[in-house]
Design a protein around this motif. Structure first.
Motif, PDB file in Angstrom:
ATOM      1  N   THR A 164      -2.630  -3.899  15.016  1.00 13.85           N
ATOM      2  CA  THR A 164      -2.903  -5.178  14.348  1.00 13.85           C
ATOM      3  C   THR A 164      -4.327  -5.295  13.824  1.00 13.85           C
TER       4      THR A 164
ATOM      5  N   TYR B 203      -8.525   3.974  11.181  1.00 11.40           N
ATOM      6  CA  TYR B 203      -8.733   3.701   9.774  1.00 11.40           C
ATOM      7  C   TYR B 203      -9.618   2.485   9.622  1.00 11.40           C
TER       8      TYR B 203
ATOM      9  N   GLY C 174      -9.387  -6.590   1.047  1.00 14.80           N
ATOM     10  CA  GLY C 174      -8.669  -6.455  -0.209  1.00 14.80           C
ATOM     11  C   GLY C 174      -8.546  -5.048  -0.749  1.00 14.80           C
ATOM     12  N   ARG C 175      -8.884  -4.070   0.072  1.00 15.96           N
ATOM     13  CA  ARG C 175      -8.855  -2.680  -0.386  1.00 15.96           C
ATOM     14  C   ARG C 175      -7.846  -1.864   0.418  1.00 15.96           C
ATOM     15  N   GLY C 176      -7.667  -0.612  -0.009  1.00 18.69           N
ATOM     16  CA  GLY C 176      -6.825   0.294   0.744  1.00 18.69           C
ATOM     17  C   GLY C 176      -7.528   0.777   2.005  1.00 18.69           C
ATOM     18  N   LEU C 177      -6.786   1.470   2.848  1.00 15.09           N
ATOM     19  CA  LEU C 177      -7.347   1.966   4.091  1.00 15.09           C
ATOM     20  C   LEU C 177      -7.991   3.331   3.882  1.00 15.09           C
TER      21      LEU C 177
ATOM     22  N   LEU D  57       0.835  -1.197   0.000  1.00 19.27           N
ATOM     23  CA  LEU D  57       0.000   0.000   0.000  1.00 19.27           C
ATOM     24  C   LEU D  57       0.867   1.245   0.000  1.00 19.27           C
TER      25      LEU D  57
ATOM     26  N   PHE E 226      -8.324  -0.228  12.147  1.00 20.59           N
ATOM     27  CA  PHE E 226      -6.960  -0.116  12.657  1.00 20.59           C
ATOM     28  C   PHE E 226      -6.779   1.217  13.368  1.00 20.59           C
TER      29      PHE E 226
ATOM     30  N   HIS F  24      -9.187   6.760   5.987  1.00 20.69           N
ATOM     31  CA  HIS F  24      -9.055   7.496   7.236  1.00 20.69           C
ATOM     32  C   HIS F  24     -10.432   7.846   7.799  1.00 20.69           C
TER      33      HIS F  24
ATOM     34  N   GLN G 247     -10.638  -0.658   6.749  1.00 22.90           N
ATOM     35  CA  GLN G 247     -10.195  -1.351   5.548  1.00 22.90           C
ATOM     36  C   GLN G 247     -11.208  -2.414   5.188  1.00 22.90           C
TER      37      GLN G 247
ATOM     38  N   GLY H 291      -3.570   4.472  -1.370  1.00 24.74           N
ATOM     39  CA  GLY H 291      -3.924   3.932  -2.665  1.00 24.74           C
ATOM     40  C   GLY H 291      -4.704   2.642  -2.504  1.00 24.74           C
TER      41      GLY H 291
ATOM     42  N   ARG I 267     -11.240  -7.087  13.351  1.00 22.13           N
ATOM     43  CA  ARG I 267     -12.152  -7.457  12.260  1.00 22.13           C
ATOM     44  C   ARG I 267     -13.586  -7.416  12.795  1.00 22.13           C
TER      45      ARG I 267
ATOM     46  N   PHE J  12       0.973   1.434  12.698  1.00 23.77           N
ATOM     47  CA  PHE J  12      -0.356   0.832  12.788  1.00 23.77           C
ATOM     48  C   PHE J  12      -0.391  -0.318  13.783  1.00 23.77           C
TER      49      PHE J  12
END
Lengths: 112, 111
Positions: free
Chosen positions: B103, B35, B40-43, A90, B88, B45, B37, A104, B106, B101
């Protein structure tokens, strides 16, 4: 508005092959840029960060390197990939501390 | 190195319930951020709280910070299935330009 582009989205590479991941930011000047790696189901590990052109700080000694050839471009590279380099990479940016990071969409790298 | 540790590691709730996630950290901070997530994607804010603040709100999110205990909590009220994601915390220390960051937690919200 600012945007961040990261590519490719997925990559499968054989062990020993080179790597180049690119990240570009648009709509802002002199951003701080970051590369993170995320192992499956884990948190994010900071790999490199840059506060300006040609300025790279490495957090973890490893098989990877980073470069910032232009203000808005951050590149993650490897000369020879290892199996342990697999993960989700990332890129992120911010302008200064006190502001959140913009990430991203990530690159899923599988080394086979 | 990990600065923050989230608790619990996983949380399952029903829609409409509140979700609380906790974060503990080790060193003095400038600010703490949360953050989100999706798989499978970006984080993304969510919220930033500075070291001199104790509580902050943003929509259905409420964040608290206790610097004496080096801990923070994120509360999501009236949860929705769309809140399902990993969350996170991340800390920004005074003497560095980097965000470290935890851990992650979920969160699964069942409709």
């Amino acid at each position: 508005s600012q945007t961040i582009h990261q590519w490719p989205a997925t990559l499968v590479q054989p062990v020993g092959s080179p790597l180049s991941l690119e990240c570009t930011v648009e709509g802002t000047s002199n951003p701080n840029l970051y590369w993170y790696r995320q192992a499956a189901g884990r948190g994010l590990q900071l790999l490199f960060y840059s506060v300006g052109i040609g300025q790279i700080s490495s957090e973890v000694p490893q098989n990877l390197s980073a470069s910032r050839p232009q203000d808005q471009q951050f590149i993650l590279s490897s000369k020879k990939l290892l199996l342990s380099d697999s993960g989700f990479y990332l890129c992120a940016w911010n302008l200064d501390r006190g502001h959140g990071y913009t990430f991203g969409s990530g690159t899923r790298l599988t080394v086979v | 190195s990990q600065q923050g540790e989230e608790d619990p590691q996983a949380l399952s709730i029903q829609e409409g319930e509140n979700a609380t996630m906790n974060c503990s950290y080790k060193t003095s901070i400038n600010n703490l951020q949360w953050y989100r997530q999706n798989s499978g994607r970006g984080l993304v804010h969510l919220i930033l709280i500075r070291s001199n603040e104790r509580e902050k709100h943003s929509g259905r999110l409420r964040v608290t910070l206790d610097t004496s205990k080096k801990s923070s909590s994120l509360l999501i009220t009236a949860s929705r299935a769309a809140d399902t994601a990993s969350y996170f915390c991340a800390t920004d220390s005074w003497n560095t330009d980097k965000l470290i960051f935890g851990t992650g937690t979920r969160l699964q919200v069942f409709p």
